[in-house]
Design an enzyme around this catalytic site. Sequence first.
Site, short mmCIF file in Angstrom:
data_model
loop_
_atom_site.label_atom_id
_atom_site.label_comp_id
_atom_site.label_asym_id
_atom_site.label_seq_id
_atom_site.Cartn_x
_atom_site.Cartn_y
_atom_site.Cartn_z
N SER B 142 0.54 2.28 4.35
CA SER B 142 1.00 3.17 5.41
C SER B 142 2.47 2.91 5.65
CB SER B 142 0.21 2.93 6.69
OG SER B 142 0.52 1.66 7.19
N GLY B 146 3.05 -2.92 9.90
CA GLY B 146 3.96 -3.98 9.48
C GLY B 146 3.75 -4.39 8.04
N GLU B 256 2.95 12.32 -16.51
CA GLU B 256 3.49 13.66 -16.62
C GLU B 256 3.92 14.18 -15.27
OE1 GLU B 256 3.51 13.66 -20.44
OE2 GLU B 256 3.93 15.54 -19.43
#
Lengths: 529, 471
Positions: B142, B146, B256
């Site tokens: 995320s 922290g 790709e």
Amino acid sequence: MSTGTNTKCSLMDGQRVCCNNEYATVRYTGPVVGASGMWVGLEWDNLSRGRHSGSYKGREYFSVGRPNSGSFVRSHVVDAGIEFIDAVKEKYGLDESAVNEEVIEGIGGRDIIVIGAKFINKKQSNFSESFSINLYNMKVSSITVNPLYEHLLPKASLLDLSNNLINSWLVVSNVTFFMPNISTLSLNNCRMTAPLNDSEASMISSCFDKVSTLSLNKTLINWHDLPFVSIMFANLRELSFCDNSAQLSGLPSDSFAQLQMLLLDFNPIDSWDLVLQLGRLPGLTELYCNGCGIPSVYFPDSKEDQFFPKLSLLSLKQNKISSLESINQLNKLPRLVELSLTANPVLSLDKEEYARMEVVARIGGMVTLNKTTILARERMESEVWYSIKYGTQWFEAKATSDVTEPDLMGRFLAFHPRYREIVKKYGEPEIGQLKKTSNKLKDSLLLVNIVVGSIESGTRVVSKKLPSGTTIMKLKIIIEKVFRVDKKKQLLSYVSAGTSNKPVLIDNDYRSLSFFAIDNNDTIIVTSS
Amino acid sequence: MSTVAREVMSVHVGQCGSQVGNACWELFCMEHGIEPNGKIANDNKVVDNSFQTFYNETAAGQYVPRALFVDLEPTVIDEIRTGTYKALYHPEQLITGKEDAANNYARGHYTVGKELIDVLLDRIRKSAEGCSGLQGFMVFHSYGGGTGSGFTSLMLERLAIDYGKKSKFHLPIYPSPEISTAVVEPYNSVLTTHCTMENADCAFLLDNTACYEICQKNLDVERPTYSNLNRLIVQVVSALTSSLRFEGCLNVDLCEFQTNLVPYPRIHFPLASYAPILSNEKAHHEQMTIHEITSKCFDRENQMIKVDTRAGKFMACCMLYRGDIVPKDINAAINFMKNKADVKFVDWCPTGFKVGINFQPTTIVPGSEMAKTQRSVCMLTNTTALMDVWSRLNTKFDMMYAKRAFIHCTWERGWKRGSSATRGKTWPRWSETTRRLGWTPSLFKMNMRKPRRRWKKERNLCCQVNLPETF
């Protein structure tokens, strides 16, 4: 778009055809007085294509189910559809021209590169490995047994024949010649005519003994033809019967013995009685009646064990349930754990969170409401809130039950069947919690009597309503205006209402009335220094 | 496919990364028929070895995911250690510290993170040595937490040194505009984006609010929980990686994506959208044709991040179809797409559309609210509208930084104030540099009169900007 061999003599009454991308049923073939040549009379699915109800220049040639849905067309525009096996080959068959990287002129001047088309095509054309066949909108109208292709698709378990031109169950049963292991069959939007009688249905049923999921949405099959469906699909687990304008009625007792999931969304079911009759289905665990216009729900008390004995999921979204009494009734279902009630008026009776808490509290065994799990803490909070909300009524009913209105308790419990249970669990609500605190300013005003001199001296007493947060400074200004006593010379004290205590000195100008605990009906005595 | 090269290693960092990872491997195991103890069920023969890009086969015939879960505090990973899939992972794959980063980038990157980074790199090295041809890494984390921000950026710096040439893909969870779990999210996000800008190859942004709204509107869930969101997110991840895990045409690979979707190294944030997302009952009566799912992809409601694509232009687009789809249907869908007037491409980028098909349909975890559909599509677009997303973040950052709010947390934990003259100076210039980085409107709204010269200049600007060193 193959037209097949559809000379006018090969079109039969009741055959489903496609004409300029609109579907219709053939109702008449032959000459029409007043127009040359041979015509085909069609009843269109889409009402806007119809011009009349089967008559032309005064003569009636055919009748239609819905008024103004018929018209005459030439036979060459009528497409009778293609064979099942041809459709399969057309869609999934080996395409020699497929390449693995194909560049197409595309959007905004940019190229679109399609990758893997050849690889996929090669894989899909290997019919012995296919597991699902989708022939949506491919104008399949007939499925004839062709010995060359016996068991062409041995592993295929899903067949989607939605939006095609099939109209007979006998024809559908031929599918198992090609797909012996079919377990999911979808015939949405195909207007099927029912089998003629039970024996025909049971002849077909041997083909469909592996089918466990059947989808018959928008097929306009009548509800009273469903027993035939039940005979044909003896091992059916899931049935989707949505949007069929079905008028529900009873079902024979042995039909759909294995049925676990039933979807009846968007059928015009105006009354719960009709759904209640489905309660006799022994294995039903999931029932969906979204968007049916159901006004209320109830379960008869006397034979409650027999209605929906195994139902664990009930979905009643977008209905017209408006009374909490229906919620009470839902508590009677022994195994109900999951419920969906979004977009019903009953949930807008109160604020959103409160409505949810009310429903949670009224149905004890529920675990999931509107697809959100009810955690133990939420259940506890909802039930306690519920007991406080109706606490005053409970106490009233208790108080008057033996003496004046013995019926009051009975009526209370009829509307709150779980109340006793909740009280047993958490105890009765505290009296203090039941007091309603009003947030209006009007209700929090104090009535104070202001008198100059002393109470006994008989001078005029002025009563004023003041908020309890009024500062003494402001009070002195008010007294100055009323009694014309200079505020710098005022000495205030007050006597509590109804007592003959010594007056309490009000010395601090910057505090409020509530600081000095001045209450309703107290007398403020003004003396001048 | 006899020899399987092109292995992919996934690293799940922090609480968010670990929870998404748990849901992810649960889904992958279901798709490949692997049981919670790592063995393939007896009746499924291993026909297609392609899934060994994600799984390691042990001598005992067990398939172990090639994944590492790392978190600075043990609670979340302990749930995995005691959960249903505890037998699936080797104990060395679940790495935990003792004290978490407390939503603090500096703690994740410097103080607490540095204790754990060597252990992690050691495990990565061991795992990589067992691969015949490691293709790259997928990092789940995320932006706001922290560990997810600080520790990830530390890890990526070190990975860039050791595995410089391998692709590194991110699936970051962007801090959502409305639902915020920590006040310092803007700081953490900006710092981690800065540090990973050089090191990451492609980042598929996902946003909690968008996922919440999808769950509420499409799946009818009244109050979505993180597990609902995670199950939605992993469907997207599954669509992205399906070409690697199932036999298919080589060109719709993860690598790709880099070639097709990322025109310049810094503009590597494609937007993902997925269709169809339906609840169980809707799937029974809604016919999902290719036209419908393709058009839903362009809908704002099916995007994984809240942004208005009509406000921007496309730089590149990739559509990955899965399931029962024939190439003929694709052509029909393409014709349909041609008529979509609101798809505009920028003129300084030559890439176009790439459409790929994978044979395997989606699987869903039992108990999920999403219905199993026979065909689905995941669309990845690199659109200039994402500038919005970054400018939102920048404004929040600026607002907080202008008051120096919450700076002391990071300064105390990680950076010593005044330890280097440049450090003190570069922080205030950070917001300026993000603007120069290429997230400015000027990059995207080119001067139409002299396109070529300007294009080159801007391209040089965004490729070669000398960013200040990390603090």
